[in-house]
Write an enzyme that holds these catalytic residues in place. Sequence first.
Site, PDB file in Angstrom:
ATOM      1  N   SER A  40       0.846  -1.198   0.000  1.00  0.00           N
ATOM      2  CA  SER A  40       0.000   0.000   0.000  1.00  0.00           C
ATOM      3  C   SER A  40       0.870   1.231   0.000  1.00  0.00           C
ATOM      4  CB  SER A  40      -0.870   0.016   1.257  1.00  0.00           C
ATOM      5  OG  SER A  40      -1.571   1.246   1.356  1.00  0.00           O
ATOM      6  N   ASP A  57      -7.655  -3.979   0.716  1.00  0.00           N
ATOM      7  CA  ASP A  57      -8.569  -3.241  -0.143  1.00  0.00           C
ATOM      8  C   ASP A  57      -9.828  -2.967   0.661  1.00  0.00           C
ATOM      9  OD1 ASP A  57      -8.413  -2.182  -2.925  1.00  0.00           O
ATOM     10  OD2 ASP A  57     -10.443  -2.998  -2.965  1.00  0.00           O
TER      11      ASP A  57
HETATM   12  P1  ITT Z   1      -3.668   1.378  -1.571  1.00  0.00           P
HETATM   13  O1  ITT Z   1      -4.343   0.663  -2.707  1.00  0.00           O
HETATM   14  O2  ITT Z   1      -2.316   1.951  -1.935  1.00  0.00           O
HETATM   15  O3  ITT Z   1      -3.629   0.576  -0.308  1.00  0.00           O
HETATM   16  P2  ITT Z   1      -5.960   3.143  -1.785  1.00  0.00           P
HETATM   17  O4  ITT Z   1      -6.292   4.484  -1.174  1.00  0.00           O
HETATM   18  O5  ITT Z   1      -5.988   3.052  -3.289  1.00  0.00           O
HETATM   19  O6  ITT Z   1      -4.539   2.684  -1.202  1.00  0.00           O
HETATM   20  P3  ITT Z   1      -8.188   1.327  -1.638  1.00  0.00           P
HETATM   21  O7  ITT Z   1      -8.066   0.961  -3.077  1.00  0.00           O
HETATM   22  O8  ITT Z   1      -8.430   0.252  -0.649  1.00  0.00           O
HETATM   23  O9  ITT Z   1      -6.891   2.076  -1.122  1.00  0.00           O
HETATM   24  O10 ITT Z   1      -9.276   2.476  -1.590  1.00  0.00           O
HETATM   25  C1  ITT Z   1     -10.049   2.603  -0.493  1.00  0.00           C
HETATM   26  C2  ITT Z   1     -10.563   4.005  -0.370  1.00  0.00           C
HETATM   27  O11 ITT Z   1     -11.650   3.888   0.588  1.00  0.00           O
HETATM   28  C3  ITT Z   1      -9.540   4.927   0.271  1.00  0.00           C
HETATM   29  O12 ITT Z   1      -8.810   5.671  -0.670  1.00  0.00           O
HETATM   30  C4  ITT Z   1     -10.418   5.810   1.157  1.00  0.00           C
HETATM   31  O13 ITT Z   1     -10.971   6.853   0.395  1.00  0.00           O
HETATM   32  C5  ITT Z   1     -11.543   4.881   1.562  1.00  0.00           C
HETATM   33  N1  ITT Z   1     -11.239   4.236   2.852  1.00  0.00           N
HETATM   34  C6  ITT Z   1     -10.742   2.995   3.087  1.00  0.00           C
HETATM   35  N2  ITT Z   1     -10.560   2.769   4.395  1.00  0.00           N
HETATM   36  C7  ITT Z   1     -10.951   3.894   5.005  1.00  0.00           C
HETATM   37  C8  ITT Z   1     -10.989   4.299   6.340  1.00  0.00           C
HETATM   38  O14 ITT Z   1     -10.552   3.533   7.328  1.00  0.00           O
HETATM   39  N3  ITT Z   1     -11.447   5.522   6.597  1.00  0.00           N
HETATM   40  C9  ITT Z   1     -11.874   6.329   5.630  1.00  0.00           C
HETATM   41  N4  ITT Z   1     -11.859   6.040   4.333  1.00  0.00           N
HETATM   42  C10 ITT Z   1     -11.386   4.829   4.027  1.00  0.00           C
END
Ligand code: ITT
Length: 196
Positions: free
Chosen positions: A7, A68
Site C-alpha cells: 500500500s 482493499d
Molecule cells: P492502496 O491501494 O495503496 O492501499 P488506496 O487508497 O488506493 O490505497 P483502496 O483501493 O483500498 O486504497 O481504496 C479505499 C478508499 O476507501 C480509500 O482511498 C479511502 O478513500 C476509503 N477508505 C478505506 N478505508 C478507510 C478508512 O478507514 N477511513 C476512511 N476512508 C477509508
Amino acid sequence: MELIFASSNPGKIEEIKSVLPSGVKLISLLDLNFIEEIPETANTLKGNALLKAQFAYDTWNKPCFSDDSGLEINFLDGKPGVYSARYAGIHKDNNDNMDLVLSQMEHADDRAACFKTVITLITDGEVHHFEGRVDGIIRRNKKGLLGFGYDPIFEPEGQDKTFAEMTLNEKSKFSHRKRALDKMIAFVEQQFKSVQ
Ligand code: ITT
C-alpha cells in the site's frame, strides 16, 4: 519477521503500523520508494486485494499483504464500494469524494453505511484472505480532522463522533481494518508457533 504491505496510502500505513505486534516489521511501498500505482482492475474488494498482494509477492518475493477497503452506503445501493478511492473521478481527492456522497444523500433519511476491508496475505505462495466490517451512519456534514478518506462523514454505530474525531487508538476499537488485521495477526502467530 518482515512483512511487505502493498500500500502507498499513508493513512492505512499509519493505522496498521500502530497496531502490529512489535515482532513484525512492516515495509510499505513508501518505504520501498515504489511510486507506481498497482492496477486495481477487479470489481470486488477481494479481487483487488489479491491483485495488489500478488503483484508485491511477484515483485519482491517476500511475505506480503494488501488491504482493499470500501465504504458501502445503503441509500446509494452499496456505492461507492470498490470504487471508493476514485468515486468523484480519477483526479479528484477525498474532499471531492465526500462532497459527492453528501450531495447525493442530501435528502436521504436512510443514512446506514458500512466500511469493509479485505486483507490478502501471501506467504510461501499461499494466499489467505481476512475480512473486517464496521456498521455506522453517514453524517449530514463533515466533522473532525483526523484519519483519512471518508472518516469525517462516517460515524460508527453507537458512537457520537466520526472516525475523523477519533485518535488512532479509538478508531482501532471499531475499525473494519483492525478487525481484518486481528484475524491476520492471529493466523500469522499460529503459523509461527507451529514451525517452532
Ligand atoms: P492502496 O491501494 O495503496 O492501499 P488506496 O487508497 O488506493 O490505497 P483502496 O483501493 O483500498 O486504497 O481504496 C479505499 C478508499 O476507501 C480509500 O482511498 C479511502 O478513500 C476509503 N477508505 C478505506 N478505508 C478507510 C478508512 O478507514 N477511513 C476512511 N476512508 C477509508
